[in-house]
Design a protein around this motif. Structure first.
Motif, short mmCIF file in Angstrom:
data_model
loop_
_atom_site.label_atom_id
_atom_site.label_comp_id
_atom_site.label_asym_id
_atom_site.label_seq_id
_atom_site.Cartn_x
_atom_site.Cartn_y
_atom_site.Cartn_z
N VAL A 49 58.06 55.82 -72.75
CA VAL A 49 57.85 54.38 -72.91
C VAL A 49 56.34 54.15 -72.98
N PRO A 50 55.88 53.03 -73.53
CA PRO A 50 54.43 52.84 -73.67
C PRO A 50 53.70 52.62 -72.35
N GLY A 51 54.32 51.90 -71.40
CA GLY A 51 53.64 51.52 -70.17
C GLY A 51 53.81 52.50 -69.04
N PHE A 52 53.25 52.11 -67.90
CA PHE A 52 53.23 52.94 -66.70
C PHE A 52 54.53 52.70 -65.94
N ASN A 53 55.49 53.63 -66.02
CA ASN A 53 56.77 53.46 -65.34
C ASN A 53 57.27 54.84 -64.93
N CYS A 54 57.51 55.04 -63.63
CA CYS A 54 57.80 56.37 -63.12
C CYS A 54 59.11 56.94 -63.65
N TYR A 55 59.06 58.19 -64.07
CA TYR A 55 60.25 58.93 -64.53
C TYR A 55 61.32 58.95 -63.45
N SER A 56 60.91 59.04 -62.18
CA SER A 56 61.86 59.19 -61.07
C SER A 56 62.42 57.89 -60.55
N CYS A 57 62.05 56.76 -61.15
CA CYS A 57 62.64 55.49 -60.75
C CYS A 57 64.14 55.52 -61.05
N PRO A 58 65.00 55.09 -60.12
CA PRO A 58 66.45 55.14 -60.37
C PRO A 58 66.87 54.42 -61.65
N ALA A 60 64.89 54.06 -64.47
CA ALA A 60 64.12 54.47 -65.65
C ALA A 60 64.99 55.16 -66.69
N ILE A 61 64.84 54.73 -67.94
CA ILE A 61 65.59 55.35 -69.04
C ILE A 61 64.68 56.19 -69.94
N GLY A 62 63.39 56.21 -69.64
CA GLY A 62 62.45 56.98 -70.43
C GLY A 62 61.41 57.61 -69.53
N ALA A 63 60.55 58.42 -70.13
CA ALA A 63 59.52 59.11 -69.37
C ALA A 63 58.23 58.32 -69.37
N CYS A 64 57.41 58.53 -68.35
CA CYS A 64 56.08 57.93 -68.30
C CYS A 64 55.15 58.78 -69.16
N PRO A 65 54.39 58.19 -70.06
CA PRO A 65 53.52 58.99 -70.93
C PRO A 65 52.48 59.77 -70.16
N LEU A 66 52.03 59.23 -69.03
CA LEU A 66 51.03 59.93 -68.24
C LEU A 66 51.62 61.16 -67.57
N GLY A 67 52.81 61.01 -66.99
CA GLY A 67 53.48 62.16 -66.39
C GLY A 67 53.82 63.21 -67.42
N ALA A 68 54.28 62.76 -68.60
CA ALA A 68 54.61 63.69 -69.67
C ALA A 68 53.38 64.46 -70.13
N LEU A 69 52.23 63.77 -70.19
CA LEU A 69 50.98 64.44 -70.59
C LEU A 69 50.61 65.51 -69.58
N LEU A 93 46.72 53.81 -81.26
CA LEU A 93 46.29 53.27 -82.55
C LEU A 93 46.95 51.94 -82.87
N THR A 94 48.18 51.76 -82.46
CA THR A 94 48.89 50.52 -82.79
C THR A 94 48.63 49.40 -81.78
N LEU A 95 48.76 49.71 -80.49
CA LEU A 95 48.70 48.65 -79.47
C LEU A 95 47.49 48.75 -78.56
N GLY A 96 46.98 49.95 -78.31
CA GLY A 96 45.85 50.10 -77.42
C GLY A 96 46.14 49.51 -76.05
N ARG A 97 45.16 48.82 -75.47
CA ARG A 97 45.34 48.27 -74.13
C ARG A 97 46.13 46.96 -74.13
N THR A 98 46.63 46.54 -75.28
CA THR A 98 47.61 45.45 -75.28
C THR A 98 48.82 45.87 -74.46
N ILE A 99 49.10 47.17 -74.43
CA ILE A 99 50.19 47.70 -73.60
C ILE A 99 49.95 47.34 -72.14
N CYS A 100 48.70 47.45 -71.68
CA CYS A 100 48.37 47.12 -70.30
C CYS A 100 48.64 45.64 -70.01
N GLY A 101 48.32 44.78 -70.98
CA GLY A 101 48.47 43.35 -70.77
C GLY A 101 49.88 42.82 -70.91
N TYR A 102 50.72 43.53 -71.67
CA TYR A 102 52.05 43.00 -71.98
C TYR A 102 53.20 43.93 -71.61
#
Length: 494
Positions: A49-58, A60-69, A93-102
């Motif tokens: 998913v684009p935002g910060f959301n833990c993979y281990s959250c009960p 969660a349906i997707g992975a956190c990009p930071l954890g995946a990295l 390239l598409t959203l940048g830090r707009t992800i952080c805001g939204y």
């Protein structure tokens, strides 16, 4: 009545807040996970998913990009992290830090904490300097440490393990708050205590400082900030209209130097305070919000309203479909586990088959790495059996593997030991094991049915010990020492 209507209008959630809530719900559409106390491990978990959301959250349906990295870098000796780098490049390239805001649930939580009425600490030169700390965190905990551990053939997602507040809140607390997981508290140690203290400090800081984690610590925001100049979507300033009054910068809660720089989360708050109406929210050359839209003709405004309603309609359909799909009842097992036939007249024959201590263990067959013959539990009769459920991405699992191998070497034919890898395979298991001289067999739980038959889940490690008649004498989640394993094996009759 007029005052009441004005109050209601003034307290209605903004479009941005609704999008933030929507993103949080969509990322965590596996709502039944909060009831079952388990983690979703379906195919969508392979996607970020684009935002910060833990993979281990009960939920969660997707992975956190930071954890995946981090996991990709930690496993870079086995394969190139092309997918993760590609998806981060696409998001940047598409959203940048707009992800952080939204689109970041953790950002939403920080903003809600900041609404608690207390004196606020205003931004200054100090906070502006501290905003560079997140780039140090990115370099050390997300890149250098995982790569260093990868050279030791020891995968460690350092930021997730030592700092991540989302992992502590959504993953650990999200799971442990469910009574179903009450027995997992024995797994907690000093590492959880440290991370819990970090979580509390960040939460308190967010009350007094606007989005403190985003500004000073978030490495994902640091990554997206690198795309500030080239991201397609975001706020843009019309230089011809701008008077350089500075109201946009002073009004912003982030440590920006100018609108749209690497610290800007593109929340659009600056548009409301700009006296020259020089700021717009755009996707490329298309203006999504701003003076051009406000001053448009009635016909265009009507088309814009219609488009927004259509977009929200589609978004709600997607959310409804996701909630339906990820919360369907699990299908019944095609081949339920049958009791193991035992050719003996011992009183244990009447024992029920199950996962609890004192029950007869359900039979299973798992493929063994490097061998043609599978490991079949029913073929181990007369021996004490030790089963270790583990995974390469589970640090405590990797640390205790030598204990099980030592049991295998010490007891020989008296004890049958097998280490069964989770069905969630993120590394080349055989290549990982090739670095060691383990004597015990390693197998794969291809569908996850074996660990489920023993009452397990995605929480690892888990150890099961059975006596010579296949009766469970020990079954628990959590790390074990060599001394404890030796005692368990003796208690089982070896």
């Amino acid at each position: 009545m007029g005052k009441l209507k004005a109050w209601i209008r003034g307290h209605l959630p903004t479009q941005r807040r609704l999008i933030q809530l929507y993103a949080a719900l969509l990322y965590n559409a596996h709502a039944k996970g909060f009831i079952t106390g388990d983690i979703y491990t379906g195919s969508s978990k392979a996607l970020c998913v684009p935002g910060f959301n833990c993979y281990s959250c009960p939920g969660a349906i997707g992975a956190c990009p930071l954890g995946a990295l981090q996991n990709a870098l930690a496993s870079s000796g086995n394969r190139a992290p092309t997918y993760v780098l590609g998806i981060l490049l696409l998001f940047g390239l598409t959203l940048g830090r707009t992800i952080c805001g939204y689109l970041c649930p953790l950002g939403l939580l920080q903003e809600l904490l900041h609404k608690i009425p207390t004196p606020k600490i205003k931004k200054s030169r100090v906070t502006r300097v501290l905003s560079w700390v997140k780039y140090v965190v990115l370099a050390v905990f997300v890149i250098i440490l995982p790569l260093w551990y990868a050279l030791q053939h020891y995968p460690v997602p350092a930021f997730c393990k030592y700092i991540c507040p989302a992992g502590t809140l959504e993953g650990a607390i999200g799971l442990l708050s469910n009574p179903v997981n009450a027995d997992k508290f024995s797994m907690l140690g000093i590492l959880f205590t440290r991370k819990f203290v970090i979580l509390l400090l960040i939460a308190v800081a967010c009350v007094f400082l606007y989005r403190a984690f985003c500004r000073f610590l978030c490495p994902l925001g640091a990554i997206y900030g690198l795309f500030a100049r080239i991201a397609v979507v975001g706020v843009r300033v019309d230089a011809a209209k701008c008077t350089d009054c500075g109201r946009c910068v002073s009004h912003c809660g982030m440590d920006i130097r100018h609108v749209g720089d690497h610290e800007c989360i593109h929340c659009g708050g600056c548009m409301d305070v700009c006296p020259a109406k020089a700021i717009s929210f755009k996707a490329g050359r298309i203006t999504l919000h701003g003076p051009e839209v406000a001053g448009a003709s009635p016909e265009r405004k009507k088309r814009i309203r219609t488009g927004r309603l259509a977009a929200w309609g589609v978004a709600l359909l997607v959310l409804g479909g996701a909630l339906w799909y990820f919360n369907q009842p699990e299908p019944a097992e095609a081949q339920p586990v049958e009791p193991v036939p035992v050719a003996t007249e011992a009183p244990e024959d009447d024992l029920p088959v199950g996962q609890e201590v004192g029950m007869r263990a359900p039979d299973f067959s798992v493929p063994v790495y490097g061998q043609e013959k599978p490991f079949v539990l029913s073929e181990q009769r007369g021996k004490v059996v030790v089963v270790n459920f583990w995974a390469t991405w589970c640090t405590p699992c990797c640390q205790e593997l030598p204990h099980f191998d030592e049991i295998c070497r010490q007891w020989g034919e008296q004890v049958s030991v097998v280490a069964i890898h989770s069905e969630l395979v993120t590394d080349d298991v055989e290549q990982y094991l090739a670095q060691f001289a383990y004597q015990m067999p390693f197998a794969l739980d291809e569908t996850g049915a074996v660990i489920k038959s023993f009452g397990g889940s995605t929480m690892l490690p888990q150890t099961v010990v059975m006596d010579g008649n296949g009766v469970i004498t020990y079954n628990a989640v959590g790390s074990v020492t060599l001394e404890k394993l030796e005692a368990l094996v003796r208690e089982a009759g070896a």
